[in-house]
Design an enzyme around this catalytic site. Structure first.
Site, PDB file in Angstrom:
ATOM      1  N   CYS A 263      37.043  44.875  45.099  1.00 25.63           N
ATOM      2  CA  CYS A 263      37.138  44.847  43.626  1.00 25.63           C
ATOM      3  C   CYS A 263      36.490  43.637  42.972  1.00 25.63           C
ATOM      4  O   CYS A 263      35.581  43.788  42.152  1.00 25.63           O
ATOM      5  CB  CYS A 263      38.586  44.919  43.192  1.00 25.63           C
ATOM      6  SG  CYS A 263      39.283  46.544  43.397  1.00 25.63           S
TER       7      CYS A 263
HETATM    8  C1  UDX Z   1      42.366  42.847  43.668  1.00 23.18           C
HETATM    9  C2  UDX Z   1      43.313  42.740  42.463  1.00 23.18           C
HETATM   10  O1  UDX Z   1      44.331  41.768  42.738  1.00 23.18           O
HETATM   11  C3  UDX Z   1      43.923  44.112  42.154  1.00 23.18           C
HETATM   12  O2  UDX Z   1      44.714  44.021  40.977  1.00 23.18           O
HETATM   13  C4  UDX Z   1      42.821  45.126  41.953  1.00 23.18           C
HETATM   14  O3  UDX Z   1      43.348  46.404  41.735  1.00 23.18           O
HETATM   15  C5  UDX Z   1      41.883  45.148  43.156  1.00 23.18           C
HETATM   16  O4  UDX Z   1      41.391  43.827  43.426  1.00 23.18           O
HETATM   17  P1  UDX Z   1      42.609  42.914  46.310  1.00 23.18           P
HETATM   18  O5  UDX Z   1      41.116  42.953  46.356  1.00 23.18           O
HETATM   19  O6  UDX Z   1      43.378  43.857  47.168  1.00 23.18           O
HETATM   20  O7  UDX Z   1      43.132  43.154  44.817  1.00 23.18           O
HETATM   21  O8  UDX Z   1      43.057  41.461  46.762  1.00 23.18           O
HETATM   22  P2  UDX Z   1      43.660  40.134  46.123  1.00 23.18           P
HETATM   23  O9  UDX Z   1      44.934  39.850  46.794  1.00 23.18           O
HETATM   24  O10 UDX Z   1      43.650  40.149  44.665  1.00 23.18           O
HETATM   25  O11 UDX Z   1      42.582  39.059  46.655  1.00 23.18           O
HETATM   26  C6  UDX Z   1      41.194  39.186  46.346  1.00 23.18           C
HETATM   27  C7  UDX Z   1      40.419  38.082  47.016  1.00 23.18           C
HETATM   28  O12 UDX Z   1      40.699  36.818  46.424  1.00 23.18           O
HETATM   29  C8  UDX Z   1      40.730  37.910  48.515  1.00 23.18           C
HETATM   30  O13 UDX Z   1      39.529  37.632  49.207  1.00 23.18           O
HETATM   31  C9  UDX Z   1      41.662  36.713  48.531  1.00 23.18           C
HETATM   32  O14 UDX Z   1      41.630  36.024  49.760  1.00 23.18           O
HETATM   33  C10 UDX Z   1      41.061  35.871  47.412  1.00 23.18           C
HETATM   34  N1  UDX Z   1      42.026  34.948  46.819  1.00 23.18           N
HETATM   35  C11 UDX Z   1      43.145  35.388  46.191  1.00 23.18           C
HETATM   36  C12 UDX Z   1      41.771  33.578  46.881  1.00 23.18           C
HETATM   37  O15 UDX Z   1      40.755  33.138  47.437  1.00 23.18           O
HETATM   38  N2  UDX Z   1      42.659  32.698  46.299  1.00 23.18           N
HETATM   39  C13 UDX Z   1      43.764  33.135  45.666  1.00 23.18           C
HETATM   40  O16 UDX Z   1      44.516  32.280  45.158  1.00 23.18           O
HETATM   41  C14 UDX Z   1      44.030  34.502  45.611  1.00 23.18           C
END
Ligand code: UDX
Length: 426
Positions: A263
């Site tokens: 996403c």
């Molecule tokens: C995301 C959105 O959270 C969700 O609402 C949407 O529907 C789809 O995209 P997702 O891709 O499953 O969900 O993962 P998420 O937990 O949001 O993390 C996304 C990325 O950001 C990951 O690579 C995660 O490691 C990274 N991340 C997240 C960070 O680097 N730091 C953070 O503090 C949080």
């Protein structure tokens, strides 16, 4: 209610299982026979925490099929959950959604009752209006008397999707037709979530703005983290400090090798691309993407210094391949970018991930795939932690250099840190 869901991907399967649990009869449509068979056997077609259990619990209420037309005929409400893949430069494909709308239009030629269609796929503002035109042109019928559309974005996180379905912060329903808004509310009845009614385009944009904001928070803390590193400051402590300000909040402030997944990279790129096409230069969004592209290189620079630039022929353990823990998904995983860079430098890579190895073997068949994390560590000179799998906390790293790109050992776990340990931004 009798509800059809089109697309047995991540969103479609979780939605179907969730709606079935709320008591509805679901017909789930996909073009892949293998997926359809799996669901009809009461199993999830991919790994997601808690999903297999939920599907087997509600299997009498979900019927999967390849036949879209019959599914439309036999239900009153349809959620479209097919993918909107993007090309590298950020262009978003809507051909799958449009193909589904064509089929719906054709089916409506022979359906008397009003049909309600909800776009759940992530689409750029204006796309739902294009879908309305397709259904109207093909069927010759009119909105809102014969059919109706709403846009209802999803905010599920991989690895938490089942929990997120039943605990939605809000349900956004974009439409100006009260009848379809009522139907969507009825579909979600039983959930204790506030409902926000908006116009179509507003609902479409809420999803992009939501993801863009979260991605911005991550690139922001990564930028602060890169500065902290210059001052020898632990960014995690700084993140904790600013997160206690209620205006900022503690979430999405984990610095590391950047965001991946299906996403954030795709949606921010698509929004930036579309904004540019519309004549607005999205400087902030472009900076968010640029910081994110560079972030894996920061870890490699630290490694380069440790090895005095001698990466060629070095044995390097790569622990973690998925874009985050609790998933086998490697889409846009920063770990894969790091692997590519290290292969260019002719390093010997010893790779391990508890769930994503099979996907990666197809992309990089010639890496050494270790049976477990300890074996990868034992075969290597230096260890890179690239996914925050909890099992990486309890390994014997001996006196190897360990570089953490994912907060495996964050500020609360300093006592567990290996002897020769360094974090990307801490
Ligand atoms: C995301 C959105 O959270 C969700 O609402 C949407 O529907 C789809 O995209 P997702 O891709 O499953 O969900 O993962 P998420 O937990 O949001 O993390 C996304 C990325 O950001 C990951 O690579 C995660 O490691 C990274 N991340 C997240 C960070 O680097 N730091 C953070 O503090 C949080």
């Amino acid at each position: 209610m009798k509800i059809s869901v089109v697309g047995a991907g991540y969103v479609g399967v979780v939605l179907s299982a969730g709606l079935a649990k709320l008591g509805h009869e679901i017909i789930l449509v996909d073009i892949e026979e293998e997926k359809v068979n799996k669901i009809n056997e009461g199993k999830a077609p991919f790994y997601e925490k808690g999903l297999d259990e939920l599907i087997s619990e509600v299997k009498d209420k979900i019927k999967a099929t390849l036949n879209l037309k019959d599914a439309i005929k036999d239900t009153e409400l349809t959620f479209i959950c097919v993918g909107t893949p993007s090309r590298k430069e950020g262009y978003m494909h809507t051909e799958y959604i449009k193909a589904v709308c064509m089929e719906i239009g054709l089916t409506l030629l022979r359906k008397q009752e009003k049909h309600y269609i909800v776009i759940k796929s992530t689409v750029l503002p204006g796309t739902t209006e294009e879908c309305i035109k397709i259904v109207s042109d093909v069927s010759g019928k009119k909105m809102p008397n014969d059919f109706s559309f709403a846009m209802n974005p999803e905010f599920l996180r991989e690895g938490n999707a089942v929990h997120d379905f039943f605990n939605q912060d809000r349900i956004v329903i974009g439409s100006t037709d009260k009848e379809i808004i009522g139907k969507v509310k009825q579909a979600y009845q039983g959930l204790d979530s506030p409902i926000l009614e908006t116009k179509l385009r507003e609902a479409e944009m809420i999803k992009y703005a939501n993801n863009a904001f979260l991605a911005t928070k991550i690139s922001f803390i990564n930028e602060i983290g890169n500065i902290c590193k210059k001052f020898d400051i632990d960014t995690n402590v700084v993140a904790k400090g600013i997160g206690m300000d209620f205006r900022i909040g503690p979430h999405f402030l984990r610095s590391g090798i950047g965001f991946g997944g299906s996403c954030f990279p795709k949606d921010v790129s698509a929004l930036a691309y579309k904004a540019t096409e519309k004549g607005y230069a999205p400087r902030l969004l472009n900076a968010v993407l640029e910081i994110n592209r560079d972030q894996p290189m920061k870890l490699l620079n630290i490694m380069d210094n440790k090895l005095n630039g001698k990466i060629k022929g070095k044995n390097i353990a790569i622990l973690g391949l998925s874009f985050k823990a609790d998933t086998d998904d490697t889409r846009e995983s920063p770990s894969l970018q790091i692997i590519k860079e290290l292969l260019l430098e002719q390093a010997n890579l010893h790779v391990y991930d508890p769930s994503a190895m099979e996907h990666v073997k197809k992309l990089f068949p010639h890496l050494t795939y270790s049976a477990n994390a300890q074996e990868a560590i034992d075969s290597s000179d230096i260890v890179l932690l690239l996914t925050e799998w909890p099992e990486f906390e309890n390994l014997d790293y001996k006196d190897k250099h360990v570089l953490d790109g994912k907060n495996v050992f964050d500020a609360d776990k300093t006592h567990l840190r290996p002897k020769n340990y360094e974090g990307i931004c801490w």
